[in-house]
Design a protein around this motif. Structure first.
Motif, PDB file in Angstrom:
ATOM      1  N   GLU A 155       0.827  -1.343   0.101  1.00 52.72           N
ATOM      2  CA  GLU A 155       0.040  -0.058   0.096  1.00 52.72           C
ATOM      3  C   GLU A 155       0.679   1.203   0.153  1.00 52.72           C
ATOM      4  OE1 GLU A 155      -2.260   0.256   3.602  1.00 52.72           O
ATOM      5  OE2 GLU A 155      -2.588  -1.897   3.528  1.00 52.72           O
ATOM      6  N   LYS A 156       0.459   2.234  -0.796  1.00 55.89           N
ATOM      7  CA  LYS A 156       1.214   3.522  -0.846  1.00 55.89           C
ATOM      8  C   LYS A 156       0.324   4.608  -0.066  1.00 55.89           C
ATOM      9  CE  LYS A 156       3.394   6.900  -3.829  1.00 55.89           C
ATOM     10  NZ  LYS A 156       4.705   6.920  -3.281  1.00 55.89           N
ATOM     11  N   GLN A 157       0.729   5.260   0.788  1.00 53.89           N
ATOM     12  CA  GLN A 157       0.139   6.413   1.336  1.00 53.89           C
ATOM     13  C   GLN A 157       1.071   7.516   1.395  1.00 53.89           C
ATOM     14  OE1 GLN A 157      -1.738   5.498   5.277  1.00 53.89           O
ATOM     15  NE2 GLN A 157      -3.354   6.909   4.772  1.00 53.89           N
ATOM     16  N   GLU A 158       0.707   8.595   0.787  1.00 54.87           N
ATOM     17  CA  GLU A 158       1.708   9.788   0.503  1.00 54.87           C
ATOM     18  C   GLU A 158       3.028   9.346   0.317  1.00 54.87           C
ATOM     19  OE1 GLU A 158       1.121  13.119   3.528  1.00 54.87           O
ATOM     20  OE2 GLU A 158      -0.158  11.595   4.455  1.00 54.87           O
ATOM     21  N   GLN A 196      -8.467   6.397  12.052  1.00 58.46           N
ATOM     22  CA  GLN A 196      -7.779   5.171  11.394  1.00 58.46           C
ATOM     23  C   GLN A 196      -7.366   4.189  12.379  1.00 58.46           C
ATOM     24  OE1 GLN A 196      -4.559   6.148   8.791  1.00 58.46           O
ATOM     25  NE2 GLN A 196      -5.149   4.433   7.292  1.00 58.46           N
TER      26      GLN A 196
END
Lengths: 245, 245
Positions: free
Chosen positions: A177-180, B179
């Motif tokens: 997963e990519k987040q920022e 989250q």
């Protein structure tokens, strides 16, 4: 009467030489056993679900220990937390059957490995990520990771010299997963060889920068040769997330 | 010829007494000015976009300084980063018009405040969150936050004794995201009074646990009385995210 206590532990591994007791090193097991001795007045041997290496973190480490104490199982976490340093926290405590063994009974584990993927290193979160500068193609890494799913002999993905009965392990899933700027690898398997997660992610980074194709992950697996795979990444990006029984 | 340099800075505020230079305290400004003096051989006064308090973090702090140097503006960040401790990182450096002033020209700021909302304290990320045990109703907090949007006199939401020309500020948005165990408050405004973000979030926590209704946020605002609002939360959950010009 003796009871078997199970603990769920979160710890920041930055300042520890891993879980397992060693001479001349501060480990999480050592700290915990010292606290339990203070609490119960007894020498207690705590059984951990896993060694973890120096600098590796855990959100869901499991351990168990057998002792006689009048403290109720669900309350013992408060007593322990009061005596622990602030980088180790007991999230849950409970009583389990006397034959429960946190290492032998484990059937599945989830680790995460977190990359900070930008040019500049991390100031914030710097103890929880591995800084990798070069741009990464997530889709290529996902394709490469698919060759690792299933039951294989993972000789290419373990530290040379580590002794083990069999190198066969099953990987159930690898999610990326990519987040920022963060890229998180989420890997679940029935067990992992020494440095296996760190070498798998190191190899997928080689795929992500285009140094090797996704298909070469399959070739590496079949070669059963550590020298074919990528580097073993540093400890601080690794976190033991969950143990399944 | 003199040039005006603008820097974007990420820093972990844990070990600093905030941004601004003080006697007998280590601040980010002091560390940065010492590095710039080493690099340029000159005494340089760096102008920051904001004070930040002791222990507060930043992902997008902006500062500027005027000096003569032959180092190209886009490259100066590498030279500075080489000399900075690892809890301060320059993310970007550029040349700006000579009259650019990082504080006076700022038109909008975004802060985040992060809560760890579970019974047990944080081991991992413990320097970046405020631990709050009691369950929080996100919808009630969202309703309460809506009364703060717009242009108001925020007397109730500033530290008593702080001097300022006017207490009128405009809040453009307050987003609240959950989250897992983390609840992040994302607040954007044209400026903030002393401790304003920390008092706003402290007040919304009172709403979230049911100690006050969402509507009482409006009453607190109209009362212009600091004693009506909630507590000012600790520094470590606060992060200056972005400055707009």
């Amino acid at each position: 009467m003796k009871k078997n206590f199970k603990l769920v532990i979160e710890y920041d591994g930055t300042n520890y030489a891993g879980w397992q007791r060693q001479n001349n090193a501060i480990t999480v097991q050592k700290i915990l056993e010292e606290v339990l001795e203070k609490l119960t007045g007894r020498n207690i041997n705590v059984i951990g679900c896993s060694r973890t290496d120096s600098g590796v973190h855990a959100r869901g480490f499991i351990c168990n220990f057998v002792t006689e104490t009048t403290i109720p199982p669900s309350k013992i976490k408060y007593a322990i937390n009061n005596l622990l340093p602030n980088d180790i926290v007991i999230l849950d405590s409970s009583e389990v059957p006397i034959n429960f063994h946190s290492r032998y009974n484990c059937i599945k584990k989830t680790y995460t490995y977190t990359i900070l993927n930008r040019e500049e290193p991390a100031a914030i979160n710097r103890n929880y990520v591995y800084h990798f500068k070069r741009p990464l193609d997530i889709d290529l890494m996902k394709k490469g990771s698919e060759f690792l799913i299933g039951t294989h002999e993972f000789d290419s993905f373990r530290k040379i010299g580590s002794s083990v009965k069999t190198t066969t392990r099953t990987i159930y899933s690898i999610d990326i997963e990519k987040q920022e700027y963060y890229i998180k690898f989420n890997i679940t398997g029935n067990g992992f060889l020494y440095n296996m997660v760190r070498i798998i992610v190191g190899t997928l980074l080689d795929v992500g920068v285009g140094k090797m194709t996704p298909e070469s992950v399959k070739e590496i697996l079949l070669a059963k040769d550590r020298s074919k795979a990528g580097m073993s990444l540093p400890a601080q990006g690794l976190c033991l997330e969950k143990i399944y029984y």
